[in-house]
Design a protein around this motif. Structure first.
Motif, PDB file in Angstrom:
ATOM      1  N   ARG A  18      32.568  24.822  37.392  1.00 43.29           N
ATOM      2  CA  ARG A  18      32.107  25.863  36.465  1.00 43.29           C
ATOM      3  C   ARG A  18      30.579  25.944  36.477  1.00 43.29           C
ATOM      4  O   ARG A  18      30.001  27.013  36.323  1.00 43.29           O
ATOM      5  CB  ARG A  18      32.649  25.551  35.064  1.00 43.29           C
ATOM      6  CG  ARG A  18      32.347  26.556  33.987  1.00 43.29           C
ATOM      7  CD  ARG A  18      32.863  27.955  34.217  1.00 43.29           C
ATOM      8  NE  ARG A  18      34.218  28.060  34.695  1.00 43.29           N
ATOM      9  CZ  ARG A  18      34.864  29.212  34.874  1.00 43.29           C
ATOM     10  NH1 ARG A  18      34.282  30.365  34.562  1.00 43.29           N
ATOM     11  NH2 ARG A  18      36.073  29.221  35.351  1.00 43.29           N
ATOM     12  N   LYS A  54      33.053  27.532  27.488  1.00 42.48           N
ATOM     13  CA  LYS A  54      34.287  27.586  28.285  1.00 42.48           C
ATOM     14  C   LYS A  54      35.203  26.381  28.063  1.00 42.48           C
ATOM     15  O   LYS A  54      36.422  26.504  28.159  1.00 42.48           O
ATOM     16  CB  LYS A  54      33.912  27.693  29.767  1.00 42.48           C
ATOM     17  CG  LYS A  54      35.057  28.050  30.676  1.00 42.48           C
ATOM     18  CD  LYS A  54      35.414  29.515  30.637  1.00 42.48           C
ATOM     19  CE  LYS A  54      36.565  29.821  31.596  1.00 42.48           C
ATOM     20  NZ  LYS A  54      37.014  31.215  31.511  1.00 42.48           N
ATOM     21  N   THR A 110      33.231  39.002  28.808  1.00 36.95           N
ATOM     22  CA  THR A 110      34.630  38.976  29.261  1.00 36.95           C
ATOM     23  C   THR A 110      35.329  40.312  29.042  1.00 36.95           C
ATOM     24  O   THR A 110      36.013  40.809  29.936  1.00 36.95           O
ATOM     25  CB  THR A 110      35.401  37.839  28.558  1.00 36.95           C
ATOM     26  OG1 THR A 110      34.724  36.603  28.812  1.00 36.95           O
ATOM     27  CG2 THR A 110      36.834  37.733  29.068  1.00 36.95           C
ATOM     28  N   ARG A 133      33.128  33.632  44.043  1.00 37.56           N
ATOM     29  CA  ARG A 133      34.356  34.350  43.710  1.00 37.56           C
ATOM     30  C   ARG A 133      35.031  34.826  44.988  1.00 37.56           C
ATOM     31  O   ARG A 133      34.368  35.373  45.888  1.00 37.56           O
ATOM     32  CB  ARG A 133      34.045  35.579  42.855  1.00 37.56           C
ATOM     33  CG  ARG A 133      33.470  35.300  41.486  1.00 37.56           C
ATOM     34  CD  ARG A 133      34.504  34.772  40.535  1.00 37.56           C
ATOM     35  NE  ARG A 133      34.168  35.066  39.153  1.00 37.56           N
ATOM     36  CZ  ARG A 133      34.671  34.397  38.107  1.00 37.56           C
ATOM     37  NH1 ARG A 133      35.517  33.401  38.304  1.00 37.56           N
ATOM     38  NH2 ARG A 133      34.335  34.726  36.885  1.00 37.56           N
ATOM     39  N   THR A 175      38.733  45.888  26.249  1.00 38.25           N
ATOM     40  CA  THR A 175      38.733  46.010  27.713  1.00 38.25           C
ATOM     41  C   THR A 175      39.069  47.462  28.092  1.00 38.25           C
ATOM     42  O   THR A 175      38.403  48.076  28.925  1.00 38.25           O
ATOM     43  CB  THR A 175      39.737  45.023  28.334  1.00 38.25           C
ATOM     44  OG1 THR A 175      39.420  43.703  27.879  1.00 38.25           O
ATOM     45  CG2 THR A 175      39.703  45.062  29.847  1.00 38.25           C
TER      46      THR A 175
HETATM   47  O1  DGI Z   1      34.991  32.799  32.270  1.00 41.40           O
HETATM   48  P1  DGI Z   1      35.207  33.314  33.672  1.00 41.40           P
HETATM   49  O2  DGI Z   1      36.448  32.763  34.307  1.00 41.40           O
HETATM   50  O3  DGI Z   1      34.015  33.137  34.549  1.00 41.40           O
HETATM   51  O4  DGI Z   1      35.431  34.903  33.588  1.00 41.40           O
HETATM   52  P2  DGI Z   1      35.720  35.780  32.284  1.00 41.40           P
HETATM   53  O5  DGI Z   1      34.850  35.375  31.160  1.00 41.40           O
HETATM   54  O6  DGI Z   1      35.647  37.198  32.754  1.00 41.40           O
HETATM   55  O7  DGI Z   1      37.190  35.394  31.854  1.00 41.40           O
HETATM   56  C1  DGI Z   1      38.221  35.805  32.650  1.00 41.40           C
HETATM   57  C2  DGI Z   1      39.514  35.489  31.971  1.00 41.40           C
HETATM   58  O8  DGI Z   1      39.713  36.289  30.812  1.00 41.40           O
HETATM   59  C3  DGI Z   1      40.620  35.761  32.933  1.00 41.40           C
HETATM   60  O9  DGI Z   1      41.544  34.683  32.861  1.00 41.40           O
HETATM   61  C4  DGI Z   1      41.245  37.019  32.431  1.00 41.40           C
HETATM   62  C5  DGI Z   1      40.918  36.991  30.966  1.00 41.40           C
HETATM   63  N1  DGI Z   1      40.759  38.340  30.404  1.00 41.40           N
HETATM   64  C6  DGI Z   1      39.763  39.213  30.651  1.00 41.40           C
HETATM   65  N2  DGI Z   1      39.971  40.372  29.998  1.00 41.40           N
HETATM   66  C7  DGI Z   1      41.123  40.223  29.320  1.00 41.40           C
HETATM   67  C8  DGI Z   1      41.620  38.935  29.576  1.00 41.40           C
HETATM   68  N3  DGI Z   1      42.776  38.480  29.049  1.00 41.40           N
HETATM   69  C9  DGI Z   1      43.460  39.315  28.253  1.00 41.40           C
HETATM   70  N4  DGI Z   1      44.608  38.885  27.754  1.00 41.40           N
HETATM   71  N5  DGI Z   1      43.047  40.567  27.963  1.00 41.40           N
HETATM   72  C10 DGI Z   1      41.895  41.080  28.462  1.00 41.40           C
HETATM   73  O10 DGI Z   1      41.538  42.220  28.180  1.00 41.40           O
END
Ligand code: DGI
Ligand code: FE
Ligand code: FE
Length: 192
Positions: A18, A54, A110, A133, A175
């Motif tokens: 991470r 995280k 996120t 990635r 989102t």
């Molecule tokens: O923390 P990272 O892994 O670097 O990335 P991130 O902060 O974009 O988190 C990604 C995670 O969050 C991934 O497992 C998908 C989840 N996620 C992102 N948008 C949504 C979501 N989960 C749900 N249920 N709904 C969302 O809109």
């Protein structure tokens, strides 16, 4: 705060992989900030701290979301979403960063949100395309990110929504709201 100090702080919060991801987000966010004329130091600090929370327990994150009166609908969706707003809070209270622009870039990294600032878009995209990635479609977003940040953002949101729907996952409303906001702006909806 200087880069080395910030990295030393965040390193203690993260597992090795991470932390490596975080270095990739930092490098990418700095590049995009220079390219688009955003504040490079803000982009660097926001990227360094974006995943600060995280590895906090679900219990701690849930407690903070309730106690700090964050949007309670977060609790009805995946805990994967929680580290972003909780991270913004902890970076303010534990690290002492007070810059709201940086905190918002962490808070919305996120889900995104409607009317994202350039800094928020840069951190969102950098998180998605950083060099470590590898998933289907990431190279398309990498190329778009250097051409047109909103088109890159739209593609990243499409991919994320599609990916989550493919797993029968609920989608957090912000989102979708972010997707709609960017899609409408790119089409010029509301301008006629
Ligand atoms: O923390 P990272 O892994 O670097 O990335 P991130 O902060 O974009 O988190 C990604 C995670 O969050 C991934 O497992 C998908 C989840 N996620 C992102 N948008 C949504 C979501 N989960 C749900 N249920 N709904 C969302 O809109
Ligand atoms: Fe994250
Ligand atoms: Fe991340």
């Amino acid at each position: 705060m200087k880069r080395e100090e910030a990295l030393a702080i965040v390193r203690k919060q993260l597992k090795e992989q991470r932390y490596i991801h975080t270095l990739g987000v930092m490098e990418t966010a700095v590049e995009l900030a220079a390219l688009y004329g955003a504040d490079v130091q803000q982009a660097e600090l926001a990227a360094i701290f974006h995943d600060y929370a995280k590895f906090r327990s679900k219990e701690e994150m849930k407690h903070i979301i309730i106690e700090q009166q964050m949007p309670q609908d977060l609790l009805m969706y995946s805990p994967e979403l929680w580290h972003a707003p909780v991270g913004a809070y902890l970076v303010q209270t534990e690290v002492g960063i007070q810059d709201e622009h940086i905190l918002n870039a962490i808070r919305y990294h996120t889900s995104g949100r409607p009317n994202m600032t350039l800094l928020e878009k840069i951190v969102y995209i950098a998180d998605y395309i950083e060099p470590n990635r590898s998933f289907p479609g990431v190279d398309d977003v990498r190329a778009l990110a250097r051409e047109h940040i909103d088109r890159a953002l739209l593609r990243a949101l499409q991919n994320t929504i599609r990916f989550l729907m493919g797993k029968n996952e609920p989608i957090y409303p912000d989102t979708f709201h972010t997707y709609n906001d960017i899609a409408k702006k790119l089409k010029g909806v509301g301008n006629s």
